[in-house]
Write a protein that holds these residues in place. Structure first.
Motif, PDB file in Angstrom:
ATOM      1  N   GLN A 228      29.991 -41.587  19.627  1.00 22.79           N
ATOM      2  CA  GLN A 228      29.772 -43.031  19.674  1.00 22.79           C
ATOM      3  C   GLN A 228      28.867 -43.423  20.833  1.00 22.79           C
ATOM      4  OE1 GLN A 228      33.805 -44.420  19.734  1.00 22.79           O
ATOM      5  NE2 GLN A 228      34.111 -44.075  17.541  1.00 22.79           N
ATOM      6  N   THR A 229      29.067 -42.805  21.983  1.00 22.01           N
ATOM      7  CA  THR A 229      28.208 -43.096  23.130  1.00 22.01           C
ATOM      8  C   THR A 229      26.760 -42.710  22.841  1.00 22.01           C
ATOM      9  OG1 THR A 229      30.035 -42.784  24.673  1.00 22.01           O
ATOM     10  CG2 THR A 229      27.809 -42.607  25.571  1.00 22.01           C
ATOM     11  N   THR A 230      26.567 -41.538  22.251  1.00 23.99           N
ATOM     12  CA  THR A 230      25.216 -41.107  21.887  1.00 23.99           C
ATOM     13  C   THR A 230      24.613 -42.052  20.861  1.00 23.99           C
ATOM     14  OG1 THR A 230      25.837 -38.806  22.306  1.00 23.99           O
ATOM     15  CG2 THR A 230      23.851 -39.179  20.996  1.00 23.99           C
ATOM     16  N   GLY A 231      25.438 -42.516  19.934  1.00 21.09           N
ATOM     17  CA  GLY A 231      24.958 -43.408  18.879  1.00 21.09           C
ATOM     18  C   GLY A 231      24.396 -44.721  19.379  1.00 21.09           C
ATOM     19  N   GLU A 232      24.762 -45.125  20.583  1.00 22.76           N
ATOM     20  CA  GLU A 232      24.196 -46.346  21.153  1.00 22.76           C
ATOM     21  C   GLU A 232      22.680 -46.233  21.310  1.00 22.76           C
ATOM     22  OE1 GLU A 232      26.325 -46.934  24.772  1.00 22.76           O
ATOM     23  OE2 GLU A 232      28.262 -47.255  23.763  1.00 22.76           O
ATOM     24  N   ARG A 233      22.185 -45.005  21.369  1.00 24.60           N
ATOM     25  CA  ARG A 233      20.738 -44.774  21.473  1.00 24.60           C
ATOM     26  C   ARG A 233      20.148 -44.269  20.158  1.00 24.60           C
ATOM     27  NH1 ARG A 233      19.643 -40.965  26.434  1.00 24.60           N
ATOM     28  NH2 ARG A 233      17.525 -41.415  25.731  1.00 24.60           N
ATOM     29  N   PHE A 234      20.942 -44.372  19.080  1.00 25.98           N
ATOM     30  CA  PHE A 234      20.485 -43.838  17.792  1.00 25.98           C
ATOM     31  C   PHE A 234      20.846 -44.806  16.664  1.00 25.98           C
ATOM     32  CE2 PHE A 234      20.506 -40.435  14.412  1.00 25.98           C
ATOM     33  CZ  PHE A 234      19.180 -40.072  14.545  1.00 25.98           C
ATOM     34  N   GLY A 235      20.504 -46.048  16.890  1.00 27.68           N
ATOM     35  CA  GLY A 235      20.704 -47.056  15.856  1.00 27.68           C
ATOM     36  C   GLY A 235      22.145 -47.417  15.586  1.00 27.68           C
ATOM     37  N   GLY A 236      23.041 -47.088  16.512  1.00 27.03           N
ATOM     38  CA  GLY A 236      24.444 -47.449  16.355  1.00 27.03           C
ATOM     39  C   GLY A 236      25.252 -46.478  15.523  1.00 27.03           C
ATOM     40  N   LYS A 237      24.626 -45.401  15.033  1.00 32.16           N
ATOM     41  CA  LYS A 237      25.346 -44.397  14.242  1.00 32.16           C
ATOM     42  C   LYS A 237      25.891 -43.325  15.180  1.00 32.16           C
ATOM     43  CE  LYS A 237      21.595 -43.608  11.988  1.00 32.16           C
ATOM     44  NZ  LYS A 237      20.523 -43.107  11.079  1.00 32.16           N
ATOM     45  N   PRO A 238      27.127 -42.850  14.962  1.00 35.58           N
ATOM     46  CA  PRO A 238      27.607 -41.718  15.758  1.00 35.58           C
ATOM     47  C   PRO A 238      26.603 -40.569  15.672  1.00 35.58           C
ATOM     48  CG  PRO A 238      29.367 -42.586  14.380  1.00 35.58           C
ATOM     49  CD  PRO A 238      28.106 -43.274  13.936  1.00 35.58           C
ATOM     50  N   ALA A 239      26.340 -39.903  16.777  1.00 36.58           N
ATOM     51  CA  ALA A 239      25.250 -38.933  16.790  1.00 36.58           C
ATOM     52  C   ALA A 239      25.519 -37.781  17.747  1.00 36.58           C
ATOM     53  CB  ALA A 239      23.936 -39.623  17.173  1.00 36.58           C
ATOM     54  N   VAL A 240      24.798 -36.690  17.499  1.00 34.92           N
ATOM     55  CA  VAL A 240      24.756 -35.522  18.376  1.00 34.92           C
ATOM     56  C   VAL A 240      23.358 -35.474  18.980  1.00 34.92           C
ATOM     57  CG1 VAL A 240      24.852 -33.011  18.499  1.00 34.92           C
ATOM     58  CG2 VAL A 240      26.429 -34.249  16.991  1.00 34.92           C
ATOM     59  N   ALA A 241      23.270 -35.357  20.300  1.00 35.94           N
ATOM     60  CA  ALA A 241      21.970 -35.423  20.983  1.00 35.94           C
ATOM     61  C   ALA A 241      21.486 -34.042  21.400  1.00 35.94           C
ATOM     62  CB  ALA A 241      22.078 -36.319  22.210  1.00 35.94           C
ATOM     63  N   PHE A 242      20.162 -33.894  21.428  1.00 33.27           N
ATOM     64  CA  PHE A 242      19.515 -32.669  21.887  1.00 33.27           C
ATOM     65  C   PHE A 242      18.283 -33.027  22.716  1.00 33.27           C
ATOM     66  CE2 PHE A 242      21.507 -31.577  17.833  1.00 33.27           C
ATOM     67  CZ  PHE A 242      22.170 -30.393  18.130  1.00 33.27           C
ATOM     68  N   GLU A 243      17.972 -32.192  23.676  1.00 33.28           N
ATOM     69  CA  GLU A 243      16.667 -32.236  24.327  1.00 33.28           C
ATOM     70  C   GLU A 243      15.791 -31.209  23.613  1.00 33.28           C
ATOM     71  OE1 GLU A 243      14.590 -31.899  28.770  1.00 33.28           O
ATOM     72  OE2 GLU A 243      16.689 -31.310  28.489  1.00 33.28           O
ATOM     73  N   LEU A 244      14.727 -31.670  23.003  1.00 38.45           N
ATOM     74  CA  LEU A 244      13.933 -30.808  22.125  1.00 38.45           C
ATOM     75  C   LEU A 244      12.658 -30.352  22.829  1.00 38.45           C
ATOM     76  CD1 LEU A 244      14.130 -29.743  19.191  1.00 38.45           C
ATOM     77  CD2 LEU A 244      12.508 -31.543  18.573  1.00 38.45           C
ATOM     78  N   PHE A 245      12.482 -29.028  22.890  1.00 37.28           N
ATOM     79  CA  PHE A 245      11.270 -28.421  23.421  1.00 37.28           C
ATOM     80  C   PHE A 245      10.481 -27.845  22.257  1.00 37.28           C
ATOM     81  CE2 PHE A 245      14.289 -28.301  26.897  1.00 37.28           C
ATOM     82  CZ  PHE A 245      13.527 -28.665  27.997  1.00 37.28           C
ATOM     83  N   SER A 246       9.258 -28.316  22.082  1.00 37.01           N
ATOM     84  CA  SER A 246       8.403 -27.778  21.023  1.00 37.01           C
ATOM     85  C   SER A 246       7.700 -26.535  21.526  1.00 37.01           C
ATOM     86  CB  SER A 246       7.363 -28.826  20.598  1.00 37.01           C
ATOM     87  OG  SER A 246       7.998 -29.949  20.064  1.00 37.01           O
ATOM     88  N   ARG A 247       7.344 -25.670  20.570  1.00 38.34           N
ATOM     89  CA  ARG A 247       6.620 -24.445  20.915  1.00 38.34           C
ATOM     90  C   ARG A 247       5.302 -24.396  20.134  1.00 38.34           C
ATOM     91  NH1 ARG A 247       8.061 -20.697  23.684  1.00 38.34           N
ATOM     92  NH2 ARG A 247       6.759 -19.294  22.463  1.00 38.34           N
TER      93      ARG A 247
END
Length: 247
Positions: A228-247
């Motif tokens: 729920q806390t992550t979802g505050e930054r994802f349109g209000g939907k419960p979410a799982v966050a990642f820091e994404l590194f492209s290669r």
């Protein structure tokens, strides 16, 4: 652009088929990642787990020779809940995993074996956002995974792997770091959240020594609160966050 808009997390890429999740211990993936993994396997994607240790030093009341096999069984059961059937252990020693070429080689070998487009690992920084010190095992495995994503594609780094039939794999397109204090992307946790709860509950032996709360109350509160806390930054939907590194 407003500050709120800048702070929003982007959706994770979905144009991939195979992922490899590399972490230090049993339960590392279940503390936050498994709702995303459930959604991915539901969509027909392949996810494999690689663990550096069996978590044998994680329970004070159980000697490592008994604890390791128990936690391995719990991890395999936990993975199955979210649709992951392949779980490998690298047999580094719990609590004293060392960053270095031996660890990088083992992870690069796993990447060559499974040939993922997406690699997932856990926070490799010294702290969890500056408020709590990270463990040496997490730091070592996370850092080595980021490095091994490049090692796996270079035939002149660890050339002995090719001699073992593991040809270079330069197809890793992203490394996604869970538990980062500076996430950039997220996955909707709604479809997989209930299975994420059940998946973490498979680590019951560990959870029962970690908290005096009822295990299900503890697990559900932790995972739903995080989502729920992550979802505050994802349109209000419960979410799982990642820091994404492209290669």
């Amino acid at each position: 652009m407003t500050e709120a808009t800048k702070d929003q997390l982007e959706p994770m890429p979905d144009d991939w088929q195979r992922a490899l999740a590399v972490v230090a211990h049993p339960d590392d993936l279940e503390y936050g990642c498994s709702a995303a993994i459930a959604a991915w396997t539901d969509a027909g994607r392949e996810v494999t787990y690689v663990l550096a240790t069996r978590g044998e030093a994680g329970i004070d009341t159980l000697e490592p020779s008994r604890c390791g096999p128990l936690r391995e069984r719990e991890q395999r059961a936990s993975a199955a809940v979210v649709g992951v059937s392949e779980v490998e252990f690298l047999d580094h020693k719990d609590g004293v995993v060392e960053y270095g070429t031996a660890l990088r080689r083992d992870i690069a070998a796993a990447i060559r074996r499974h040939r993922p487009e997406l690699v997932i690992t856990l926070n490799h920084r010294d702290t969890w956002g500056g408020v709590a010190w990270n463990t040496p095992d997490h730091v070592a495995v996370g850092r080595a995974t980021l490095d091994a994503a490049g090692d796996a594609g270079n035939r002149w780094i660890f050339p002995e792997l090719a001699d073992q039939g593991l040809e270079p794999w330069n197809g890793v397109r992203w490394v996604a770091v869970a538990g980062s204090a500076t996430p950039t992307h997220a996955v909707d946790a709604t479809p997989g959240l209930e299975r994420a709860v059940r998946s973490l509950l498979e680590h019951r032996t560990y959870i029962e020594v970690l908290t005096d709360q009822d295990p299900e109350t503890y697990v559900r509160g932790f995972l739903t609160g995080y989502a729920q806390t992550t979802g505050e930054r994802f349109g209000g939907k419960p979410a799982v966050a990642f820091e994404l590194f492209s290669r």
